[in-house]
Design an enzyme around this catalytic site. Structure first.
Site, mmCIF file in Angstrom:
data_model
loop_
_atom_site.group_PDB
_atom_site.id
_atom_site.type_symbol
_atom_site.label_atom_id
_atom_site.label_comp_id
_atom_site.label_asym_id
_atom_site.label_seq_id
_atom_site.Cartn_x
_atom_site.Cartn_y
_atom_site.Cartn_z
ATOM 1 N N LYS A 85 -9.923 -0.161 -7.950
ATOM 2 C CA LYS A 85 -9.109 1.046 -8.191
ATOM 3 C C LYS A 85 -8.412 0.929 -9.557
ATOM 4 O O LYS A 85 -8.291 1.916 -10.294
ATOM 5 C CB LYS A 85 -8.070 1.248 -7.080
ATOM 6 C CG LYS A 85 -8.626 1.646 -5.727
ATOM 7 C CD LYS A 85 -9.336 2.990 -5.715
ATOM 8 C CE LYS A 85 -8.418 4.181 -5.892
ATOM 9 N NZ LYS A 85 -9.144 5.467 -5.722
ATOM 10 N N THR A 87 -3.811 4.396 -5.986
ATOM 11 C CA THR A 87 -3.022 3.661 -4.996
ATOM 12 C C THR A 87 -1.935 2.806 -5.642
ATOM 13 O O THR A 87 -2.069 2.388 -6.798
ATOM 14 C CB THR A 87 -3.967 2.740 -4.182
ATOM 15 O OG1 THR A 87 -3.197 1.839 -3.407
ATOM 16 C CG2 THR A 87 -4.864 1.902 -5.090
ATOM 17 N N ASP A 88 -0.900 2.509 -4.857
ATOM 18 C CA ASP A 88 0.144 1.592 -5.346
ATOM 19 C C ASP A 88 -0.343 0.147 -5.398
ATOM 20 O O ASP A 88 0.286 -0.709 -6.020
ATOM 21 C CB ASP A 88 1.404 1.692 -4.473
ATOM 22 C CG ASP A 88 1.195 1.338 -3.003
ATOM 23 O OD1 ASP A 88 0.039 1.068 -2.603
ATOM 24 O OD2 ASP A 88 2.183 1.347 -2.246
ATOM 25 N N GLU A 89 -1.492 -0.127 -4.730
ATOM 26 C CA GLU A 89 -1.964 -1.528 -4.683
ATOM 27 C C GLU A 89 -2.348 -2.062 -6.051
ATOM 28 O O GLU A 89 -2.458 -3.273 -6.232
ATOM 29 C CB GLU A 89 -3.152 -1.661 -3.714
ATOM 30 C CG GLU A 89 -2.781 -1.304 -2.298
ATOM 31 C CD GLU A 89 -3.681 -1.911 -1.234
ATOM 32 O OE1 GLU A 89 -4.468 -2.810 -1.554
ATOM 33 O OE2 GLU A 89 -3.577 -1.473 -0.085
ATOM 34 N N TYR A 123 -10.648 -4.507 -3.629
ATOM 35 C CA TYR A 123 -10.371 -3.062 -3.550
ATOM 36 C C TYR A 123 -9.408 -2.636 -4.655
ATOM 37 O O TYR A 123 -9.692 -1.712 -5.431
ATOM 38 C CB TYR A 123 -9.784 -2.704 -2.173
ATOM 39 C CG TYR A 123 -9.079 -1.362 -2.166
ATOM 40 C CD1 TYR A 123 -9.799 -0.179 -2.332
ATOM 41 C CD2 TYR A 123 -7.691 -1.268 -2.015
ATOM 42 C CE1 TYR A 123 -9.161 1.058 -2.348
ATOM 43 C CE2 TYR A 123 -7.047 -0.039 -2.041
ATOM 44 C CZ TYR A 123 -7.787 1.112 -2.207
ATOM 45 O OH TYR A 123 -7.154 2.333 -2.235
#
Ligand code: NAD
Ligand code: DAU
Length: 363
Positions: A172, A142-144, A168
């Site tokens: 990741k 993810t970009d997060e 989260y």
């Protein structure tokens, strides 16, 4: 050899999390495009997994569904061996930021320990086959992991430093670091994609777009966190699937690609677009115009302000571009939720209502 002559060698793949939102879309995409491949779906069927989403494919001889946990090492070893796997596409995760704030433990277990378990099992399997250069471990991320952008910051590139802000995204990021280390240390043929916000069919009701579509159809309040000015970069889910396909078939091992739609939208503007589309497309809304339902609620703790993806590397190296704009993709998505009440209605279970009460107590 056959691929050098332009004939594609059929693959034998495990898709983890293939009953979830993106994983299931990917299974539909892949089975449609590569019907000669063997696809083993491994999914624990947590609250977010839904076997009904891939049920139409289960009658096909080339698809096998296995209910199981990615932390279950003996099961992974067994599947890799008995199915003679050469490609693992890893979607399985705890994926919702709000749930990670309520209970981070499951995120560390599945996202970090689960990814480690898969990497280690795949490494042993790859070693047992004398390290073929055709094997691939594709990690979907993810970009997060890059954290939050200020309004004028440039978009995330593959070299942006990691700065995850939620349990989260931290979990990741941990999984991404393990994947990177397994390539760097052991030479494992890994691939990684870091994608922006997806939307489209089969999206679990807790996420922004399906939640708004369903609440509009039910005439319920539309809870917008904070001032609604947070920005996300939206990508239609099938475009994410085609990007993963491009990376699997075109990238050399060890590479990382950012995937995004170049579709930055403020949350409040997005909710307005959904209201307008529903007003136009839904024949009998309980409340019309739907925007009357918009309700500002307490902000998400640690809420990232802005994400934006620079996908230049993917375009330059592999020629990938998204097929949908945010307007075309949202129209298709709204129509899908209008026409698939039978898919989403059963997901509004007691467990889901209990979760909803916790997050949206004030609405
Ligand atoms: P999702 O929550 O809809 O689906 C996750 C799936 O994984 C479910 O089917 C669930 O049953 C399964 N699962 C969970 N724990 C498991 C375990 N221990 N063992 C086996 N299966 C398990 O998630 P999604 O939105 O489809 O996201 C898929 C992947 O893509 C995730 O890795 C996520 O981090 C990443 N991603 C998501 C987005 C997005 O916008 N949704 C964007 C970029 C990256
Ligand atoms: O950027 C990629 C990520 O996108 C993925 O890694 C995650 O798995 C995925 O869940 C998604 O994370 P977000 O937190 O951005 O998505 P979500 O749909 O939960 O929220 C999108 C934006 O909308 C975010 O700014 C929070 C806001 N929001 C969300 C909900 C559920 C609201 O304002 N109200 C809501 O009720």
């Amino acid at each position: 050899m056959t691929e050098q002559l332009g004939i594609r060698t059929p693959r034998r793949l495990i898709v983890t999390g293939g009953a979830g939102f993106i994983g299931a879309n990917f299974v539909h995409y892949w089975c449609g495009k590569y019907p000669g491949d063997r696809v083993v779906v491994l999914d624990a069927l947590t609250y977010a997994g839904n076997r009904a989403t891939i049920a139409p494919l289960e009658g096909k001889a080339n698809l096998r569904f296995v209910q199981g946990d990615i932390c279950d090492r003996p099961l992974i070893d067994q599947l890799l061996k008995e199915e003679d796997i050469d490609l693992l596409v890893h979607f399985a995760a705890e994926s919702h930021v709000d749930r990670s704030i309520l209970g981070p433990g499951a995120f560390v277990q599945t996202n970090v320990v689960g990814t480690f378990t898969l990497l280690e099992a795949f490494r042993q399997h790859w070693l047992a086959h004398d390290q073929p250069d055709t094997f691939r471990f594709h990690h979907v991320s993810t970009d997060e992991v890059y954290g939050s952008l200020e309004p004028d910051d440039p978009a995330f590139t593959e070299t942006t430093p990691y700065a995850p802000n939620s349990p989260y995204s931290a979990s990741k990021a941990g999984s991404d670091h393990l994947v990177r280390a397994y390539h760097h240390t052991y030479g494992l043929p890994t691939l990684m994609t870091n994608c922006s916000n997806n939307y489209g069919p089969y999206h679990f009701p807790e996420k922004l777009i399906p939640l708004m579509c369903i609440n509009i159809l039910l005439g319920k309040p539309l809870p917008v966190y904070g001032d609604g000015q947070n920005v996300r970069d939206w990508l239609y889910v099938e475009d994410h699937c085609s990007a993963i396909d491009a990376v699997i078939h075109g990238s050399k091992p060890g590479e990382t690609y950012n995937v995004g739609g170049n579709n930055e939208v403020k949350n409040l503007d997005l909710v307005h677009k959904l209201c307008d589309l529903m007003d136009e497309l839904a024949p009998d809304l309980p409340v019309r115009p739907a925007k009357q339902l918009i309700t500002f609620v307490k902000d998400r703790p640690g809420h990232d302000r802005r994400y934006a993806i620079n996908a230049t590397k993917l375009k330059t190296d592999l020629g990938w571009t998204p097929a949908q704009t945010v307007d075309s993709g949202l129209r298709q998505t709204v129509l899908w939720y209008l026409n698939h009440r039978d898919w989403w209605q059963p997901l509004l279970s007691q467990e889901y209502q209990a979760y909803y009460q916790k997050v949206y107590a004030s609405v």
